[in-house]
Design a protein around this motif. Structure first.
Motif, short mmCIF file in Angstrom:
data_model
loop_
_atom_site.label_atom_id
_atom_site.label_comp_id
_atom_site.label_asym_id
_atom_site.label_seq_id
_atom_site.Cartn_x
_atom_site.Cartn_y
_atom_site.Cartn_z
N MET A 1 0.81 -1.19 0.00
CA MET A 1 0.00 0.00 0.00
C MET A 1 0.87 1.27 0.00
O MET A 1 0.52 2.25 -0.64
N THR A 5 0.57 4.29 -2.71
CA THR A 5 0.29 5.67 -2.28
C THR A 5 1.39 6.61 -2.75
O THR A 5 1.13 7.71 -3.22
N LYS A 18 -8.75 10.08 0.71
CA LYS A 18 -9.76 9.15 1.21
C LYS A 18 -10.13 8.07 0.18
O LYS A 18 -10.67 7.03 0.53
N GLU A 21 -7.36 4.10 -0.76
CA GLU A 21 -7.57 2.71 -0.33
C GLU A 21 -8.59 2.01 -1.22
O GLU A 21 -8.41 0.85 -1.59
N THR A 22 -9.65 2.71 -1.59
CA THR A 22 -10.65 2.13 -2.50
C THR A 22 -10.02 1.79 -3.84
O THR A 22 -10.23 0.71 -4.39
N TYR A 24 -6.86 1.20 -4.41
CA TYR A 24 -5.95 0.07 -4.19
C TYR A 24 -6.71 -1.25 -4.24
O TYR A 24 -6.27 -2.22 -4.86
N LYS A 25 -7.87 -1.29 -3.61
CA LYS A 25 -8.68 -2.52 -3.60
C LYS A 25 -9.16 -2.89 -5.00
O LYS A 25 -9.30 -4.07 -5.32
#
Length: 69
Positions: A1, A5, A18, A21-22, A24-25
């Motif tokens: 991660m 980033t 914000k 992370e979404t 990345y998934k």
């Protein structure tokens, strides 16, 4: 991660913190906590010719400095 980033930041890709992370998934299709080359390609491009494949390989190597996906 961390590498993901950092790459978002280094390449000045406009993604709200914000939403990182979404995103990345979405890339981590197998949900194993890392993004391999096939997952990377699946998200960023459709069918590739040889030239585009080589560009993507180079970009992935820049992003994945540790070589662990």
């Amino acid at each position: 991660m961390y590498e993901f980033t950092k790459a978002i930041s280094d390449f000045k890709i406009d993604v709200a913190p914000k939403d990182i992370e979404t995103l990345y998934k979405i890339f981590d299709y197998t949900n194993d906590g890392s993004i391999d080359f096939n997952e990377f390609i699946r998200v960023v491009v459709g069918p590739l010719n040889k030239f585009r494949t080589n560009i993507c390989i180079k970009a992935f190597k820049v992003i994945d400095k540790s070589g662990d996906g």
